[in-house]
Motif scaffolding. Sequence first.
Motif, mmCIF file in Angstrom:
data_model
loop_
_atom_site.group_PDB
_atom_site.id
_atom_site.type_symbol
_atom_site.label_atom_id
_atom_site.label_comp_id
_atom_site.label_asym_id
_atom_site.label_seq_id
_atom_site.Cartn_x
_atom_site.Cartn_y
_atom_site.Cartn_z
ATOM 1 N N PRO A 13 0.947 -1.406 -0.021
ATOM 2 C CA PRO A 13 -0.060 0.291 -0.227
ATOM 3 C C PRO A 13 0.827 1.278 0.086
ATOM 4 N N PRO A 14 0.289 2.393 -0.664
ATOM 5 C CA PRO A 14 1.034 3.540 -0.508
ATOM 6 C C PRO A 14 1.616 4.133 0.704
ATOM 7 N N GLN A 15 0.887 4.046 1.712
ATOM 8 C CA GLN A 15 1.554 4.185 3.212
ATOM 9 C C GLN A 15 2.829 3.627 3.547
ATOM 10 N N ARG A 16 3.070 2.551 3.069
ATOM 11 C CA ARG A 16 4.070 1.608 3.533
ATOM 12 C C ARG A 16 5.329 1.844 2.529
ATOM 13 N N VAL A 17 4.737 2.192 0.911
ATOM 14 C CA VAL A 17 6.001 2.362 0.305
ATOM 15 C C VAL A 17 6.314 3.875 0.170
ATOM 16 N N PHE A 18 5.547 4.862 0.865
ATOM 17 C CA PHE A 18 5.834 6.257 1.237
ATOM 18 C C PHE A 18 6.997 6.083 2.339
ATOM 19 N N ALA A 94 10.786 14.728 -7.320
ATOM 20 C CA ALA A 94 9.518 14.329 -6.756
ATOM 21 C C ALA A 94 9.116 12.953 -6.584
ATOM 22 N N HIS A 95 8.840 12.446 -5.528
ATOM 23 C CA HIS A 95 8.394 11.027 -5.049
ATOM 24 C C HIS A 95 6.798 11.193 -5.294
ATOM 25 N N HIS A 96 6.120 10.557 -5.865
ATOM 26 C CA HIS A 96 4.583 10.290 -5.877
ATOM 27 C C HIS A 96 4.241 8.829 -5.601
ATOM 28 N N PHE A 97 3.176 8.501 -5.032
ATOM 29 C CA PHE A 97 2.738 7.299 -4.413
ATOM 30 C C PHE A 97 1.430 7.341 -4.709
ATOM 31 N N GLU A 98 0.758 6.311 -5.670
ATOM 32 C CA GLU A 98 -0.516 6.474 -5.877
ATOM 33 C C GLU A 98 -1.250 4.936 -5.731
ATOM 34 N N GLY A 103 -4.769 -2.781 -4.081
ATOM 35 C CA GLY A 103 -3.964 -2.889 -2.877
ATOM 36 C C GLY A 103 -2.367 -2.445 -3.114
ATOM 37 N N GLY A 104 -1.793 -2.318 -4.319
ATOM 38 C CA GLY A 104 -0.639 -1.778 -4.356
ATOM 39 C C GLY A 104 -0.345 -0.406 -4.613
ATOM 40 N N THR A 105 0.870 -0.028 -5.025
ATOM 41 C CA THR A 105 1.095 1.436 -5.390
ATOM 42 C C THR A 105 1.928 1.512 -6.583
ATOM 43 N N VAL A 106 1.501 2.527 -7.369
ATOM 44 C CA VAL A 106 2.286 2.992 -8.435
ATOM 45 C C VAL A 106 3.216 4.226 -7.825
ATOM 46 N N MET A 107 4.553 3.838 -7.761
ATOM 47 C CA MET A 107 5.490 4.742 -7.357
ATOM 48 C C MET A 107 6.036 5.494 -8.727
ATOM 49 N N ARG A 108 5.790 6.819 -8.671
ATOM 50 C CA ARG A 108 6.454 7.726 -10.036
ATOM 51 C C ARG A 108 7.498 8.600 -9.400
ATOM 52 N N ASP A 109 8.806 8.836 -9.953
ATOM 53 C CA ASP A 109 9.838 9.542 -9.843
ATOM 54 C C ASP A 109 9.595 10.500 -10.759
ATOM 55 N N CYS A 110 9.843 11.563 -10.375
ATOM 56 C CA CYS A 110 9.935 12.801 -11.365
ATOM 57 C C CYS A 110 11.179 13.521 -11.102
ATOM 58 N N ARG A 140 17.734 1.846 -7.034
ATOM 59 C CA ARG A 140 17.164 2.316 -5.860
ATOM 60 C C ARG A 140 15.686 1.943 -5.749
ATOM 61 N N ASN A 141 14.922 2.026 -6.681
ATOM 62 C CA ASN A 141 13.307 1.704 -6.683
ATOM 63 C C ASN A 141 13.291 0.186 -6.702
ATOM 64 N N GLU A 142 14.040 -0.666 -7.305
ATOM 65 C CA GLU A 142 13.850 -2.305 -6.959
ATOM 66 C C GLU A 142 14.360 -2.564 -5.646
ATOM 67 N N HIS A 143 15.178 -1.582 -4.991
ATOM 68 C CA HIS A 143 15.286 -2.086 -3.582
ATOM 69 C C HIS A 143 14.241 -1.567 -2.508
ATOM 70 N N VAL A 144 13.639 -0.471 -3.164
ATOM 71 C CA VAL A 144 12.707 0.014 -2.226
ATOM 72 C C VAL A 144 11.331 -0.899 -2.456
ATOM 73 N N LYS A 145 11.218 -1.286 -3.461
ATOM 74 C CA LYS A 145 10.087 -2.191 -3.860
ATOM 75 C C LYS A 145 10.097 -3.475 -3.288
ATOM 76 N N ALA A 146 11.372 -4.131 -3.128
ATOM 77 C CA ALA A 146 11.743 -5.228 -2.318
ATOM 78 C C ALA A 146 11.469 -5.181 -0.966
ATOM 79 N N ALA A 147 11.893 -3.899 -0.255
ATOM 80 C CA ALA A 147 11.728 -3.655 1.021
ATOM 81 C C ALA A 147 10.296 -3.430 1.557
ATOM 82 N N ALA A 148 9.511 -2.917 0.640
ATOM 83 C CA ALA A 148 8.262 -2.775 0.893
ATOM 84 C C ALA A 148 7.266 -3.867 0.922
ATOM 85 N N GLU A 149 7.656 -4.773 0.034
ATOM 86 C CA GLU A 149 7.072 -5.929 -0.304
ATOM 87 C C GLU A 149 7.193 -7.098 0.575
#
Length: 151
Positions: A13-18, A94-98, A103-110, A140-149
């Motif tokens: 969920p976005p809260q966790r990924v954030f 800018a880090h966006h979490f939608e 139940g998951g998140t679309v993480m978008r980095d601009c 970095r994002n692959e690591h964040v993804k693995a940690a959040a999941e």
Amino acid sequence: MPRFEITTAVAAPPQRVFAVSLEVEVHTASMAGSGERAIDGVTSGRLRLGDTVTWQARHFGLRWRMTSVISAYDPPGYFVDEQMSGPFKRWHHAHHFEPDGKGGTVMRDCVEFAAPLGPLGAIAERAVLNWYMPRLLRVRNEHVKAAAEAT
């Protein structure tokens, strides 16, 4: 000024990924290949609005330092980190979490950045930074993804 965007699907969920995205230890683990570490400001735990951190890393065989600030913060939707001092003329991330609706998140980095040194910096952007920076952020994002999941 170079700009790029990276989108990463995360099965959390976005809260966790954030929250995971703001953890100093997650960031340093994701950048282990460059030996990145926090050496000043907030050096452990979760970053929040107004927090600063100075990162030190080795890229292209050279040691770099960059101090950034969390300049915008709206949990769990987005946060922004910007360079206060360091190797770039400008760094705005800018880090966006939608929610993805499942139940998951679309993480978008601009990211917007600019190299220093005028025409020489523009050459460095075209020759190296335009491919190196997105690649570094994908790692970095692959690591964040693995940690959040994982939780």
